[in-house]
Design a protein around this motif. Structure first.
Motif, PDB file in Angstrom:
ATOM      1  N   VAL A   1       0.859  -1.178   0.000  1.00  0.00           N
ATOM      2  CA  VAL A   1       0.000   0.000   0.000  1.00  0.00           C
ATOM      3  C   VAL A   1       0.895   1.228   0.000  1.00  0.00           C
ATOM      4  O   VAL A   1       1.865   1.305   0.778  1.00  0.00           O
ATOM      5  CB  VAL A   1      -0.930   0.020   1.235  1.00  0.00           C
ATOM      6  N   LEU A   2       0.631   2.185  -0.878  1.00  0.00           N
ATOM      7  CA  LEU A   2       1.407   3.434  -0.944  1.00  0.00           C
ATOM      8  C   LEU A   2       0.528   4.612  -0.553  1.00  0.00           C
ATOM      9  O   LEU A   2      -0.701   4.576  -0.723  1.00  0.00           O
ATOM     10  CB  LEU A   2       1.944   3.672  -2.357  1.00  0.00           C
ATOM     11  N   ASN A   3       1.168   5.669  -0.058  1.00  0.00           N
ATOM     12  CA  ASN A   3       0.416   6.906   0.138  1.00  0.00           C
ATOM     13  C   ASN A   3       0.529   7.768  -1.117  1.00  0.00           C
ATOM     14  O   ASN A   3       1.321   7.487  -2.028  1.00  0.00           O
ATOM     15  CB  ASN A   3       0.887   7.653   1.392  1.00  0.00           C
ATOM     16  N   LYS A   4      -0.254   8.844  -1.182  1.00  0.00           N
ATOM     17  CA  LYS A   4      -0.307   9.660  -2.403  1.00  0.00           C
ATOM     18  C   LYS A   4       1.023  10.353  -2.689  1.00  0.00           C
ATOM     19  O   LYS A   4       1.416  10.510  -3.849  1.00  0.00           O
ATOM     20  CB  LYS A   4      -1.431  10.687  -2.286  1.00  0.00           C
ATOM     21  N   THR A   5       1.732  10.769  -1.624  1.00  0.00           N
ATOM     22  CA  THR A   5       3.044  11.378  -1.834  1.00  0.00           C
ATOM     23  C   THR A   5       3.994  10.377  -2.471  1.00  0.00           C
ATOM     24  O   THR A   5       4.800  10.730  -3.349  1.00  0.00           O
ATOM     25  CB  THR A   5       3.613  11.897  -0.501  1.00  0.00           C
ATOM     26  N   GLY A   6       3.915   9.112  -2.060  1.00  0.00           N
ATOM     27  CA  GLY A   6       4.752   8.078  -2.658  1.00  0.00           C
ATOM     28  C   GLY A   6       4.445   7.871  -4.125  1.00  0.00           C
ATOM     29  O   GLY A   6       5.356   7.725  -4.952  1.00  0.00           O
ATOM     30  N   VAL A   7       3.168   7.864  -4.457  1.00  0.00           N
ATOM     31  CA  VAL A   7       2.761   7.712  -5.861  1.00  0.00           C
ATOM     32  C   VAL A   7       3.280   8.883  -6.693  1.00  0.00           C
ATOM     33  O   VAL A   7       3.770   8.707  -7.815  1.00  0.00           O
ATOM     34  CB  VAL A   7       1.223   7.612  -5.952  1.00  0.00           C
ATOM     35  N   ASN A   8       3.182  10.100  -6.117  1.00  0.00           N
ATOM     36  CA  ASN A   8       3.659  11.282  -6.843  1.00  0.00           C
ATOM     37  C   ASN A   8       5.176  11.250  -7.036  1.00  0.00           C
ATOM     38  O   ASN A   8       5.697  11.657  -8.077  1.00  0.00           O
ATOM     39  CB  ASN A   8       3.253  12.551  -6.093  1.00  0.00           C
ATOM     40  N   GLU A   9       5.901  10.766  -6.016  1.00  0.00           N
ATOM     41  CA  GLU A   9       7.351  10.676  -6.119  1.00  0.00           C
ATOM     42  C   GLU A   9       7.754   9.703  -7.226  1.00  0.00           C
ATOM     43  O   GLU A   9       8.730   9.923  -7.942  1.00  0.00           O
ATOM     44  CB  GLU A   9       7.953  10.224  -4.780  1.00  0.00           C
ATOM     45  N   LEU A  10       7.013   8.600  -7.349  1.00  0.00           N
ATOM     46  CA  LEU A  10       7.304   7.609  -8.385  1.00  0.00           C
ATOM     47  C   LEU A  10       6.762   8.022  -9.751  1.00  0.00           C
ATOM     48  O   LEU A  10       7.042   7.363 -10.755  1.00  0.00           O
ATOM     49  CB  LEU A  10       6.714   6.254  -7.987  1.00  0.00           C
ATOM     50  N   GLU A  11       5.955   9.116  -9.756  1.00  0.00           N
ATOM     51  CA  GLU A  11       5.347   9.629 -10.986  1.00  0.00           C
ATOM     52  C   GLU A  11       4.493   8.561 -11.666  1.00  0.00           C
ATOM     53  O   GLU A  11       4.520   8.385 -12.888  1.00  0.00           O
ATOM     54  CB  GLU A  11       6.423  10.160 -11.938  1.00  0.00           C
ATOM     55  N   LEU A  12       3.732   7.834 -10.842  1.00  0.00           N
ATOM     56  CA  LEU A  12       2.835   6.807 -11.370  1.00  0.00           C
ATOM     57  C   LEU A  12       1.518   7.436 -11.772  1.00  0.00           C
ATOM     58  O   LEU A  12       1.082   8.437 -11.200  1.00  0.00           O
ATOM     59  CB  LEU A  12       2.595   5.729 -10.308  1.00  0.00           C
ATOM     60  N   GLU A  13       0.883   6.833 -12.733  1.00  0.00           N
ATOM     61  CA  GLU A  13      -0.414   7.308 -13.184  1.00  0.00           C
ATOM     62  C   GLU A  13      -1.476   6.267 -12.867  1.00  0.00           C
ATOM     63  O   GLU A  13      -1.196   5.073 -12.762  1.00  0.00           O
ATOM     64  CB  GLU A  13      -0.381   7.588 -14.689  1.00  0.00           C
ATOM     65  N   ALA A  14      -2.702   6.754 -12.680  1.00  0.00           N
ATOM     66  CA  ALA A  14      -3.812   5.848 -12.385  1.00  0.00           C
ATOM     67  C   ALA A  14      -3.917   4.813 -13.508  1.00  0.00           C
ATOM     68  O   ALA A  14      -3.648   5.119 -14.669  1.00  0.00           O
ATOM     69  CB  ALA A  14      -5.108   6.640 -12.253  1.00  0.00           C
TER      70      ALA A  14
ATOM     71  N   VAL B   1      -3.953   2.767  -2.770  1.00  0.00           N
ATOM     72  CA  VAL B   1      -3.316   4.055  -2.500  1.00  0.00           C
ATOM     73  C   VAL B   1      -4.166   4.783  -1.465  1.00  0.00           C
ATOM     74  O   VAL B   1      -5.374   4.921  -1.632  1.00  0.00           O
ATOM     75  CB  VAL B   1      -3.189   4.905  -3.779  1.00  0.00           C
ATOM     76  N   VAL B   2      -3.511   5.214  -0.381  1.00  0.00           N
ATOM     77  CA  VAL B   2      -4.239   5.869   0.710  1.00  0.00           C
ATOM     78  C   VAL B   2      -3.827   7.330   0.799  1.00  0.00           C
ATOM     79  O   VAL B   2      -2.816   7.758   0.228  1.00  0.00           O
ATOM     80  CB  VAL B   2      -3.963   5.169   2.063  1.00  0.00           C
ATOM     81  N   GLU B   3      -4.637   8.105   1.508  1.00  0.00           N
ATOM     82  CA  GLU B   3      -4.312   9.509   1.721  1.00  0.00           C
ATOM     83  C   GLU B   3      -3.037   9.633   2.564  1.00  0.00           C
ATOM     84  O   GLU B   3      -2.667   8.728   3.294  1.00  0.00           O
ATOM     85  CB  GLU B   3      -5.470  10.213   2.445  1.00  0.00           C
ATOM     86  N   ASP B   4      -2.394  10.793   2.440  1.00  0.00           N
ATOM     87  CA  ASP B   4      -1.206  11.046   3.250  1.00  0.00           C
ATOM     88  C   ASP B   4      -1.579  11.125   4.725  1.00  0.00           C
ATOM     89  O   ASP B   4      -2.619  11.689   5.090  1.00  0.00           O
ATOM     90  CB  ASP B   4      -0.544  12.364   2.837  1.00  0.00           C
TER      91      ASP B   4
END
Length: 784
Positions: free
Chosen positions: A551-564, A581-584
């Motif tokens: 499970v990743l948080n949204k900041t982690g997803v943004n750091e990895l530059e992943l897209e939905a 993906v969970v909220e920060d």
């Protein structure tokens, strides 16, 4: 001549009992603060100065890393000729067993056998070069040895710690507050760490040669007359070839920080087993203490000048009969020095009385011998001399400078309308108002942080440190806890908010990544009141025998530059599925924004902690029943239990302590200022008694006279408020910049501080004003 001046001084002190008392007690309060704080500041700036090798010890840092892998110290030793030796450090805690009795170890430091040779911590028993030589060696603090073994000599005794046997090889004096190390109860050989973690001989050898785990402190001792810092750039280029910490821009610098700079190195707040000081905080304390001494000195100067109305003729007559100006100055200096001496003696007595509370306030354990040393006596003498000089010189120069004939004709106008006195009142209340505002905003920020929505429920969850017995009966432990009425979730985990948080560093798309990593079971989110949208299975990702859900948080997803829809990404050499993906959430203090975070949900076969979530209205009963369940399953182990919110709030203890310290300063500043303005009001009322008599004879009411006298001071307090407001705004705004999440600057606090200062000034002045206004005017005009 001297004896005559001394008797004259005593007579003046007796004649002006009120003013003398105000001077002595005002100075005593101020000097008490100075003497205590000077001891505290002296101790802070001398941290680690007692080590014989202090000029040759360096701590290793990077620009984005504070700890290093186990083999890095040996690499430095082999590649930099100026390096003589090194020691690694790591902090752990656990359970110690001796004669079937179990004890909570508290802080335990692991270090290499060179530790006591590099550092000069005093050994009571044992040789510094040999005390940690054996792999199973354990060196205990004096107090911890007495707790475990009583008054017998424990050297040679065996005990078990975290499943491994150790032999006591030495005893050291308990660490004092003059070191940056957190006081350890015992120091073990670093080579035992992999065995404590359950690795066999092959695993231990791999651990000591592996660069993958960079979690350990590193100190290097340089040869005499060498310069380690000159090799920083050279070493950086070499290690880039093999050490991942310095590859891909993860860390771009290596620093050898001299020991004298280590304690105040705020870039290393997470350095293992250490504590940090703050030079800015010391400077602020020193500035406030100096301000209070100036306020007390101002009181003395003001009161001396006001009393000079009675002494102008005395000075004039002395000058007419031949006294030199220096003789008059000396008389006043003698008086101020004696008053300062009496105040200092009283301050020393107050210091003895308040020392225990002062220790609690600044989180120290000073003893009387620590405070009352040669340095303290020197500071006391210096305070007497400087205060006496400054407080006596100004009024003496003013009085001795008047023309004798002019003085005999009447009171010089410069004494009746002294702008300097008014300026001093403005300064006193400016300092007081600034301190009130600063205290109010520190308290407001603390309250803001404690009540900020962190994204999870921290109020109803507590943690327990697991033992061997509870881990062996983990399912039974969970089942018994879930039977307790009010328990909503039980989660076994390696990491939790407010506690230890692991770091996971890797490279993704040629960009270095650093994630907070939580190794938890599937009940972790329920234990913290965090809803999950999906049903998660720990078999979502399988790497060999390693089964987990990610499970990743949204900041982690943004750091990895992943897209939905965020299906998967490459972690090291494996494609892993993102289960949700969970909220920060703010799992650390509010000094910083949420970090990229990954939650690895797995079956926790062995866990260091268990989280228990209870209902808010029944927590006390849940706690009692939880303790009983723990004792049933692990009867001989000490229970370590704490609430998540307490663990998180501990990060803000420094701000709470700062608020208390500045708060006490504000109280004393206002008290001393009020004493001064009280005496000045008394002087003003006396100086204007004939004017008051004339006004009353002409029909003035008491309230009108009180208002007239009060306005003489209130207008200067208002001026002080106007000056203090921008100063306080700047100070609080700069302080709030330290927080990623901060409260807003509220003008109501500035107004409240001004009203409070004005109210105190009114109460102080009004009593004297009323007494003067209520006096029979005939008494004032009798001789006119």
């Amino acid at each position: 001549m001297f004896w005559t001046q001394f008797k004259l001084m005593l007579r003046n002190l007796r004649r002006n009992k009120l003013h003398s008392a105000i001077n002595i007690f005002g100075l005593a309060i101020a000097l008490t603060l100075v003497l205590l704080l000077s001891s505290y500041v002296s101790n802070e700036v001398s941290v680690d100065a007692f080590h014989a090798n202090k000029d040759r010890i360096y701590r290793v840092h990077g620009d984005n890393i504070e700890t290093f892998a186990p083999p890095f110290g040996q690499y430095i030793l082999e590649n930099i000729a100026e390096a003589e030796s090194y020691t690694r450090t790591f902090r752990i805690d656990g359970t110690l067993t001796y004669n079937d009795k179990k004890f909570e170890s508290g802080n335990c430091l692991l270090a290499d056998s060179t530790f006591f040779s590099i550092f000069s911590f005093p050994l009571l028993v044992g040789d510094a070069s040999q005390v940690l030589e054996a792999k199973e060696s354990a060196v205990l603090s004096e107090s911890f040895a007495k707790k475990i073994f009583g008054n017998t000599n424990p050297v040679g005794e065996s005990f078990n710690f975290s499943g491994k046997n150790f032999v006591v090889s030495g005893i050291y004096s308990d660490f004092k507050d003059n070191t940056h190390f957190v006081k350890p109860n015992m120091i073990l050989n670093f080579l035992m760490l992999p065995r404590i973690w359950g690795n066999g001989d092959e695993g231990a050898d791999y651990f000591l040669q592996d660069y993958g785990n960079s979690s350990f402190g590193l100190y290097v001792l340089a040869h005499k007359n060498s310069n380690l810092k000159a090799h920083e750039a050279e070493l950086l280029e070499k290690v880039k070839e093999f050490y991942w910490v310095f590859q891909n821009g993860r860390s771009k610098e290596i620093y050898f920080t001299p020991l004298e700079d280590v304690y105040f190195n705020l870039s290393a707040l997470d350095y293992v087993g250490t504590r940090q000081g703050n030079k800015k905080f010391l400077n602020i304390l020193a500035l406030i203490a100096l301000s209070i001494v100036i306020i007390a000195a101002i009181n003395y100067i003001n009161l001396s000048i006001t009393q000079s109305v009675k002494r102008t003729k005395e000075v004039a007559i002395k000058k007419i009969i031949g006294s030199m100006r220096w003789s008059i100055v000396r008389q006043f200096l003698m008086e101020s020095t004696v008053v300062s001496f009496i105040s200092t003696v009283l301050a020393i007595l107050l210091t003895i009385i308040v020392l225990p509370e002062f220790n609690k306030l600044v989180n120290t354990d000073f003893s009387f011998s620590d405070i009352f040393n040669n340095g303290f006596l020197l500071r006391s003498c210096l305070v007497v001399f400087v205060t006496g000089l400054v407080a006596g010189l100004v009024p003496s120069l003013i009085l001795s400078g008047f023309n004798s004939v002019e003085t005999l004709k009447g009171i010089p106008s410069r004494l009746k309308n002294s702008f300097g006195q008014k300026a001093m009142v403005v300064f006193q209340y400016t300092v007081s108002i600034v301190l009130i505002v600063v205290v109010a905003f520190i308290m407001k920020q603390n309250n803001y942080m404690k009540n900020y929505d962190l994204g999870f429920d921290k109020d109803h969850t507590f943690y327990i440190r697991m033992t061997d017995d509870t881990n062996k009966q983990k399912n039974a432990f969970r089942n018994e806890l879930m039977k307790i009425p009010g328990v909503q979730a039980v989660s076994f985990c390696n990491d939790f908010p407010g506690g230890p948080i692991n770091n996971q560093s890797f490279v993704y798309n040629e960009k270095p990544q650093s994630f907070d990593q939580f190794r938890v079971d599937t009940a972790f989110f329920s234990a913290l009141g965090i809803p999950l949208k999906n049903k998660i299975s720990v078999t979502d990702n399988i790497r060999g025998e390693d089964k987990f859900a990610l499970v990743l948080n949204k900041t982690g997803v943004n750091e990895l530059e992943l897209e939905a829809p965020y299906n998967e990404f490459k972690l090291y050499d494996n494609m892993v599925k993102i289960s949700e993906v969970v909220e920060d959430m703010n799992f650390r203090s509010l000094y910083q924004k949420p970090r990229p975070t990954m939650f690895m949900l797995r079956d926790m076969n062995w866990a260091p902690y268990v989280l228990v979530r209870g209902s808010g209205g029944n927590l006390s009963a849940i706690l009692e029943r939880t303790k009983a369940v723990f004792k049933e399953l692990s009867p001989s182990d000490p229970l370590v239990l704490n609430f998540i919110d307490d663990a998180l709030n501990s990060a803000y203890q420094k701000e709470e302590r700062t608020a208390k310290i500045v708060g006490y300063f504000a109280i004393f500043a206002i008290l001393i200022s009020s004493l001064g303005i009280f005496a000045l009001a008394s002087y003003t009322a006396q100086n204007r008694r004939k004017e008051i008599g004339v006004r009353k004879v002409n029909g003035a009411q008491i309230t009108q006279v009180v208002g007239l006298l009060n306005m003489n001071f209130i207008k200067w307090v208002i001026v002080a408020f106007l000056i203090a407001t921008p100063v306080a705004w700047f100070a609080t705004n700069k302080w709030l910049e330290n927080f990623a999440y901060r409260t807003h600057l509220s003008w109501s606090i500035f107004v409240l501080a001004g009203v409070l200062a004005l109210g105190i000034a009114l109460l102080t002045v009004s009593w004297q004003s009323w007494r003067a206004a209520a006096r029979n005017p005939v008494e004032s005009l009798r001789y006119e």
